[in-house]
Design a protein around this motif. Structure first.
Motif, PDB file in Angstrom:
ATOM      1  N   UNK A 128       1.600  66.164  26.726  1.00 11.53           N
ATOM      2  CA  UNK A 128       1.709  67.510  27.284  1.00 11.53           C
ATOM      3  C   UNK A 128       0.439  68.338  27.151  1.00 11.53           C
ATOM      4  N   UNK A 129      -0.662  67.713  26.739  1.00 10.09           N
ATOM      5  CA  UNK A 129      -1.940  68.446  26.615  1.00 10.09           C
ATOM      6  C   UNK A 129      -2.295  69.091  27.951  1.00 10.09           C
ATOM      7  N   UNK A 134      -5.456  73.079  24.760  1.00 13.79           N
ATOM      8  CA  UNK A 134      -5.166  74.155  23.808  1.00 13.79           C
ATOM      9  C   UNK A 134      -5.506  73.654  22.405  1.00 13.79           C
ATOM     10  N   UNK A 135      -5.476  74.565  21.442  1.00 11.22           N
ATOM     11  CA  UNK A 135      -5.683  74.154  20.046  1.00 11.22           C
ATOM     12  C   UNK A 135      -4.658  73.075  19.716  1.00 11.22           C
ATOM     13  N   UNK A 136      -5.087  71.978  19.104  1.00  9.57           N
ATOM     14  CA  UNK A 136      -4.166  70.913  18.690  1.00  9.57           C
ATOM     15  C   UNK A 136      -3.894  69.873  19.767  1.00  9.57           C
ATOM     16  N   UNK A 137      -4.405  70.063  20.969  1.00  9.67           N
ATOM     17  CA  UNK A 137      -4.182  69.057  22.032  1.00  9.67           C
ATOM     18  C   UNK A 137      -5.039  67.806  21.830  1.00  9.67           C
ATOM     19  N   UNK A 309     -11.523  70.227  18.626  1.00  7.89           N
ATOM     20  CA  UNK A 309     -12.674  69.783  17.817  1.00  7.89           C
ATOM     21  C   UNK A 309     -13.976  69.658  18.630  1.00  7.89           C
ATOM     22  N   UNK A 310     -13.873  69.640  19.970  1.00  7.14           N
ATOM     23  CA  UNK A 310     -15.101  69.565  20.782  1.00  7.14           C
ATOM     24  C   UNK A 310     -15.312  70.917  21.440  1.00  7.14           C
TER      25      UNK A 310
END
Ligand code: NDP
Ligand code: 1BO
Length: 321
Positions: A128-129, A134-137, A309-310
């Protein structure tokens, strides 16, 4: 170096030998954003003489690609002469998901083995990214665990070769540090507008074959190499089309390549690249095209400027460009 073989109809086709000893045909049909996957694949195989098809679970066309392959087999093409590639999507990039993802791909393609299975991008995405993520995807990726599962698929004869796409030298070196079966193929964006010489050299040094994707500069927001003045000049001089010059350039660099088209005449045109060569001077001139830039930089898929993280495309490519 490309090697030449003849089809049963006496047409010359070039192939490259992989680390495994298997042959990969120099030109394959790309299927990303194909609007006519079944017809294009079937026509490419039966009428135009292609033996190599590139697809991916993420393209959403595997069932149609499989139907096209099936039709071609019914028309007399021997499965054993085909080279079919598919790819493991980012949401499936954890060890326990590798085998089910491959089995699903085989089911959609109606095949009992793949010639090549590639890690599509070296980043795991949450189910579901969104795009942009989003943050955590974007999640951690267990490269060693996933590769071990890919190796098992080879040992079980479900895939003949395994490889990667969109890797950096840093990630390739990490993979090579534990791989029992080395990647046979690294599929990367490469064309005169993004030569990516460093990655090509790194692969050659390790005996890893490179397949050049988006050889014509891709589509939509891509780079219009078909109308690049240098490409047009060489095409005019050789009495070839710009598309043919771009495909031939890729082959003369030692890479196989996978142009996509919805149009049968272009599909035919893009594989008529075997009975002639780009002279060295023109080849080198094509290597001087300025404004070297990726079309597919991964920004939309993987970059979140505030939560990572990127946080930039430079992060995605390990600051190697
Ligand atoms: P390409 O560089 O193959 O360009 C495709 C575009 O060029 C389409 O708009 C097509 O239009 C047009 N075209 C095709 N042939 C000709 C021609 N002879 N003259 C003029 N225009 C032409 O782009 P892709 O990005 O699709 O790359 C090729 C394949 O590589 C993909 O389909 C996919 O299989 C693979 N790929 C892999 C990636 C990965 O991450 N591993 C990433 C991107 C691509 P039309 O269809 O209307 O003819
Ligand atoms: C997002 C997928 C790129 C084409 O392989």
């Amino acid at each position: 170096m490309a090697q030449a073989t003849l089809t049963p109809h006496g047409e010359k086709v070039e192939t490259f030998r992989l680390l495994s000893g298997h042959l990969i045909p120099a030109v394959g049909l790309g299927t990303w954003k194909s609007e006519t996957p079944r017809e294009s694949v079937c026509n490419a195989l039966v009428q135009a003489g292609y033996r190599h098809v590139d697809t991916a679970a993420q393209y959403g066309v595997q069932k149609e690609v499989g139907a096209g392959i099936k039709e071609a087999i019914h028309a007399g093409i021997d499965r054993k002469t085909l080279f079919v590639t598919s790819k493991l999507w980012c949401t499936e990039l954890s060890p326990e998901r590798v085998r089910p993802a491959l089995l699903n791909t085989l089911g959609e393609l109606q095949l009992d083995y793949l010639d090549l299975y590639l890690i599509h991008w070296p980043f795991r995405l949450r189910d579901g990214a969104t795009r942009p993520p989003k943050a955590g995807d974007v999640l951690d990726f267990d490269m060693e665990g996933v590769w071990k599962e890919m190796e098992k698929l080879v040992k079980e004869n479900l895939v003949r070769d395994i490889g990667v796409c969109n890797f950096t030298m840093k990630k390739l070196n990490k993979l090579l540090s534990f791989a029992e079966i080395k990647p046979s193929v690294c599929q990367m964006e490469m064309h005169p507008g993004w030569r990516n010489d460093k990655m090509l050299e790194a692969c050659k040094k390790n005996g890893i074959h490179v397949t050049a994707y988006s050889p014509l500069g891709s589509q939509d927001q891509g780079r219009d190499l078909i109308h690049d003045p240098m490409v047009e000049r060489v095409a005019m001089k050789l009495n070839k089309s710009p598309g043919q010059v771009l495909v031939r350039w890729a082959i003369q660099r030692g890479t196989s390549t996978i142009p996509k088209s919805n149009h049968h005449e272009r599909i035919r045109e893009n594989i008529h690249v075997f009975e002639w060569e780009i002279p060295e001077r023109d080849f080198q001139a094509l290597c001087t095209i300025s404004d070297q830039k990726r079309v597919l930089d991964g920004e939309e898929l993987f970059v979140n400027k505030t939560d990572g993280p990127f946080r930039s495309t430079a992060d995605v490519w390990d600051h190697e460009d």
